[in-house]
Design a protein around this motif. Sequence first.
Motif, PDB file in Angstrom:
ATOM      1  N   TYR A  63       0.812  -1.217   0.000  1.00 11.57           N
ATOM      2  CA  TYR A  63       0.000   0.000   0.000  1.00 11.57           C
ATOM      3  C   TYR A  63       0.845   1.267   0.000  1.00 11.57           C
ATOM      4  CZ  TYR A  63      -4.333  -2.518   0.161  1.00 11.57           C
ATOM      5  OH  TYR A  63      -5.395  -3.318  -0.177  1.00 11.57           O
ATOM      6  N   ARG A  64       2.043   1.222   0.556  1.00  7.48           N
ATOM      7  CA  ARG A  64       2.936   2.382   0.481  1.00  7.48           C
ATOM      8  C   ARG A  64       3.296   2.667  -0.977  1.00  7.48           C
ATOM      9  NH1 ARG A  64       6.389   0.607   3.590  1.00  7.48           N
ATOM     10  NH2 ARG A  64       7.960  -0.138   2.145  1.00  7.48           N
ATOM     11  N   HIS A  65       3.627   1.625  -1.729  1.00  5.48           N
ATOM     12  CA  HIS A  65       3.965   1.799  -3.144  1.00  5.48           C
ATOM     13  C   HIS A  65       2.730   2.188  -3.959  1.00  5.48           C
ATOM     14  CE1 HIS A  65       8.088   0.505  -2.766  1.00  5.48           C
ATOM     15  NE2 HIS A  65       7.694  -0.573  -2.113  1.00  5.48           N
ATOM     16  N   TYR A  66       1.615   1.579  -3.630  1.00  4.99           N
ATOM     17  CA  TYR A  66       0.378   1.875  -4.372  1.00  4.99           C
ATOM     18  C   TYR A  66      -0.053   3.329  -4.169  1.00  4.99           C
ATOM     19  CZ  TYR A  66      -4.261   1.065  -6.356  1.00  4.99           C
ATOM     20  OH  TYR A  66      -5.381   1.113  -7.129  1.00  4.99           O
ATOM     21  N   ARG A  67       0.000   3.817  -2.942  1.00  3.65           N
ATOM     22  CA  ARG A  67      -0.351   5.217  -2.664  1.00  3.65           C
ATOM     23  C   ARG A  67       0.638   6.184  -3.308  1.00  3.65           C
ATOM     24  NH1 ARG A  67      -1.538   3.309   2.725  1.00  3.65           N
ATOM     25  NH2 ARG A  67       0.538   4.032   3.272  1.00  3.65           N
ATOM     26  N   ALA A  68       1.861   5.717  -3.530  1.00  3.97           N
ATOM     27  CA  ALA A  68       2.873   6.562  -4.161  1.00  3.97           C
ATOM     28  C   ALA A  68       2.694   6.640  -5.676  1.00  3.97           C
ATOM     29  CB  ALA A  68       4.270   6.050  -3.831  1.00  3.97           C
ATOM     30  N   GLY A  69       1.732   5.866  -6.207  1.00  3.17           N
ATOM     31  CA  GLY A  69       1.430   5.978  -7.625  1.00  3.17           C
ATOM     32  C   GLY A  69       1.784   4.785  -8.486  1.00  3.17           C
ATOM     33  N   GLY A 100       1.246   1.142 -10.018  1.00  4.72           N
ATOM     34  CA  GLY A 100       0.056   0.347 -10.285  1.00  4.72           C
ATOM     35  C   GLY A 100      -0.034  -0.835  -9.327  1.00  4.72           C
ATOM     36  N   ARG A 101      -1.134  -1.567  -9.406  1.00  4.59           N
ATOM     37  CA  ARG A 101      -1.324  -2.703  -8.495  1.00  4.59           C
ATOM     38  C   ARG A 101      -0.249  -3.762  -8.671  1.00  4.59           C
ATOM     39  NH1 ARG A 101      -6.459  -5.564  -8.884  1.00  4.59           N
ATOM     40  NH2 ARG A 101      -6.059  -5.427 -11.094  1.00  4.59           N
ATOM     41  N   ALA A 102      -0.008  -4.181  -9.908  1.00  2.06           N
ATOM     42  CA  ALA A 102       0.976  -5.235 -10.151  1.00  2.06           C
ATOM     43  C   ALA A 102       2.382  -4.769  -9.768  1.00  2.06           C
ATOM     44  CB  ALA A 102       0.942  -5.675 -11.610  1.00  2.06           C
ATOM     45  N   ARG A 103       2.718  -3.555 -10.126  1.00  5.35           N
ATOM     46  CA  ARG A 103       4.044  -3.024  -9.801  1.00  5.35           C
ATOM     47  C   ARG A 103       4.203  -2.857  -8.294  1.00  5.35           C
ATOM     48  NH1 ARG A 103       9.256  -3.053 -10.747  1.00  5.35           N
ATOM     49  NH2 ARG A 103      10.247  -1.054 -10.506  1.00  5.35           N
ATOM     50  N   SER A 104       3.150  -2.451  -7.616  1.00  3.47           N
ATOM     51  CA  SER A 104       3.203  -2.300  -6.162  1.00  3.47           C
ATOM     52  C   SER A 104       3.473  -3.632  -5.483  1.00  3.47           C
ATOM     53  CB  SER A 104       1.898  -1.704  -5.638  1.00  3.47           C
ATOM     54  OG  SER A 104       1.735  -0.385  -6.102  1.00  3.47           O
ATOM     55  N   LEU A 105       2.818  -4.682  -5.948  1.00  4.09           N
ATOM     56  CA  LEU A 105       3.058  -6.005  -5.378  1.00  4.09           C
ATOM     57  C   LEU A 105       4.484  -6.456  -5.661  1.00  4.09           C
ATOM     58  CD1 LEU A 105       2.059  -8.479  -3.871  1.00  4.09           C
ATOM     59  CD2 LEU A 105       1.182  -9.361  -6.048  1.00  4.09           C
ATOM     60  N   GLN A 106       4.931  -6.233  -6.879  1.00  2.00           N
ATOM     61  CA  GLN A 106       6.303  -6.608  -7.237  1.00  2.00           C
ATOM     62  C   GLN A 106       7.318  -5.871  -6.367  1.00  2.00           C
ATOM     63  OE1 GLN A 106       7.764  -5.177 -11.029  1.00  2.00           O
ATOM     64  NE2 GLN A 106       8.950  -7.056 -11.328  1.00  2.00           N
ATOM     65  N   LEU A 107       7.146  -4.575  -6.211  1.00  2.00           N
ATOM     66  CA  LEU A 107       8.072  -3.783  -5.400  1.00  2.00           C
ATOM     67  C   LEU A 107       8.045  -4.214  -3.937  1.00  2.00           C
ATOM     68  CD1 LEU A 107       7.457  -0.251  -6.939  1.00  2.00           C
ATOM     69  CD2 LEU A 107       9.539  -1.645  -7.143  1.00  2.00           C
TER      70      LEU A 107
END
Length: 61
Positions: free
Chosen positions: A17-23, A25-32
Motif C-alpha cells: 500500500y505504500r507503493h500503491y499510494r505513491a502511484g 500500479g497494483r501489479a508493480r506495487s506487489l512486485q516492489l
Amino acid sequence: MWEVSDAGTAALMEAFYRHYRAGAGRARSLQLAQIELARGADGQWADPGIWSAFTLVGSWR
C-alpha cells in the motif's frame, strides 16, 4: 495457496500500500513490495514462502 505468517503478511501489505499510494500500479506495487521484503536489510522476510503466496485477482473496474 499455503499458510503464511501474520507478521509477514502485515509487512507485505504495508509495503504494497505504500507503493500503491505513491502511484505505482497494483501489479508493480506487489512486485516492489515482494522485492523489498526479499532484499530486506535484516533478512527477516527474505524467505519467498512468506510473501510469494499473494497474487492479484480481479479487476477494480
